[in-house]
Design an enzyme around this catalytic site. Structure first.
Site, mmCIF file in Angstrom:
data_model
loop_
_atom_site.group_PDB
_atom_site.id
_atom_site.type_symbol
_atom_site.label_atom_id
_atom_site.label_comp_id
_atom_site.label_asym_id
_atom_site.label_seq_id
_atom_site.Cartn_x
_atom_site.Cartn_y
_atom_site.Cartn_z
ATOM 1 N N SER A 1 -113.254 -14.897 3.158
ATOM 2 C CA SER A 1 -114.632 -14.434 2.981
ATOM 3 C C SER A 1 -115.536 -15.531 2.418
ATOM 4 O O SER A 1 -115.082 -16.487 1.792
ATOM 5 C CB SER A 1 -114.659 -13.215 2.061
ATOM 6 O OG SER A 1 -113.733 -12.259 2.514
HETATM 7 N N1 SAM Z 1 -109.270 -11.428 0.765
HETATM 8 C C1 SAM Z 1 -109.036 -12.355 1.835
HETATM 9 C C2 SAM Z 1 -109.093 -13.785 1.396
HETATM 10 O O1 SAM Z 1 -109.343 -14.039 0.216
HETATM 11 O O2 SAM Z 1 -108.858 -14.638 2.255
HETATM 12 C C3 SAM Z 1 -109.952 -12.136 3.009
HETATM 13 C C4 SAM Z 1 -109.613 -10.933 3.731
HETATM 14 S S1 SAM Z 1 -110.054 -10.859 5.414
HETATM 15 C C5 SAM Z 1 -111.792 -10.799 5.364
HETATM 16 C C6 SAM Z 1 -109.516 -9.183 5.679
HETATM 17 C C7 SAM Z 1 -108.015 -9.025 5.676
HETATM 18 O O3 SAM Z 1 -107.719 -7.632 5.639
HETATM 19 C C8 SAM Z 1 -107.348 -9.573 6.928
HETATM 20 O O4 SAM Z 1 -106.378 -10.499 6.592
HETATM 21 C C9 SAM Z 1 -106.760 -8.336 7.596
HETATM 22 O O5 SAM Z 1 -105.550 -8.584 8.283
HETATM 23 C C10 SAM Z 1 -106.553 -7.433 6.394
HETATM 24 N N2 SAM Z 1 -106.452 -5.997 6.685
HETATM 25 C C11 SAM Z 1 -107.177 -5.233 7.534
HETATM 26 N N3 SAM Z 1 -106.786 -3.954 7.466
HETATM 27 C C12 SAM Z 1 -105.796 -3.899 6.531
HETATM 28 C C13 SAM Z 1 -104.977 -2.857 6.006
HETATM 29 N N4 SAM Z 1 -105.110 -1.578 6.388
HETATM 30 N N5 SAM Z 1 -104.070 -3.162 5.074
HETATM 31 C C14 SAM Z 1 -103.900 -4.449 4.644
HETATM 32 N N6 SAM Z 1 -104.643 -5.477 5.113
HETATM 33 C C15 SAM Z 1 -105.569 -5.207 6.033
#
Ligand code: SAM
Length: 219
Positions: free
Chosen positions: A63
């Site tokens: 992000s």
């Molecule tokens: N917090 C992260 C970082 O610091 O890099 C960025 C997160 S990225 C914007 C969103 C993440 O949420 C992705 O890696 C995606 O695979 C994960 N995601 C989406 N749905 C999810 C779920 N139900 N459970 C766990 N992870 C999930």
């Protein structure tokens, strides 16, 4: 290279964080210290301190620093909290949380991303992060309650499971909206059955996929 990155990180804190109203000194100090370039692939390293989301593989992103700071500041961490993060991604947000609270639980649905994030946690010696692969839209029931929950993917609605896993006096911070654009929401648990919500800012996250998120097909 490392001197250049250090200067870029200082500039990120001054211009993109302080300059846009982030004022929590602990958040600013931690983001000034944590090397965001470690969480992105080689070709992206030189862009790690731009105020933008960057690709991390699997169609996912790390992000934008300002949004990370805004969400982290909204958690109002004092240092003794147990925090759940949904969406480990690169691991950057979890690493930042680990510097600001007691224990971090983080869930990611992609095993490749989780494996890479875990390697970085080990390299950095961040011993207060517990991580697992799974569907974080339903939280982490066996570890509830959490003082804080942060969701770093966009949800179609506030997941009931997450609200129920909040401790009394706890706070949930998450983006809610459609698949492309959301609003950042803060939800406080005031008592067993009383919650107070407010909207903070517009944002754009990749979708939260899962039982209490979006379905894979987009319905
Ligand atoms: N917090 C992260 C970082 O610091 O890099 C960025 C997160 S990225 C914007 C969103 C993440 O949420 C992705 O890696 C995606 O695979 C994960 N995601 C989406 N749905 C999810 C779920 N139900 N459970 C766990 N992870 C999930």
């Amino acid at each position: 290279m490392s001197e250049h990155l250090e200067e870029a990180r200082r500039d990120m804190v001054e211009r993109h964080l302080k300059g846009r109203g982030i004022h929590d000194e602990r958040v600013l100090a931690a983001m000034g210290k944590l090397e965001r370039h470690r969480f992105v692939d080689g070709p992206m390293m030189s862009r790690a301190y731009e105020d933008r989301a960057l690709p991390i593989g699997q169609g996912q992103t790390i992000s934008q620093p300002y949004i990370v700071a805004l969400m982290t500041e909204a958690l109002e961490l004092q240092g003794d909290e147990k925090v759940l993060e949904v969406g480990t991604g690169s691991g950057y947000q979890a690493a930042l949380l680990s510097m600001l609270c007691e224990r971090v639980f983080t869930i990611e649905r992609h095993s490749e991303l989780l494996a890479r994030a875990r390697r970085i946690f080990d390299e950095l010696g961040l011993g207060n992060i517990v991580s697992r692969r799974g569907d974080g839209s339903i939280g982490w029931g066996s570890e509830k309650p959490f003082d804080r929950i942060i969701v770093t993917a966009g949800a179609p609605a506030v997941p009931d499971s997450l609200v129920r896993q909040l401790a009394l006096g706890g706070r949930l911070v998450l983006p809610v909206g459609d698949r492309r654009e959301q609003e950042l929401k803060i939800i406080d648990r005031l008592s067993d059955s009383t919650f107070r919500g407010r909207t903070v800012a517009p944002c754009a996250f990749v979708p939260l996929l899962g039982k209490e998120g979006w379905t894979l097909s987009g319905a």
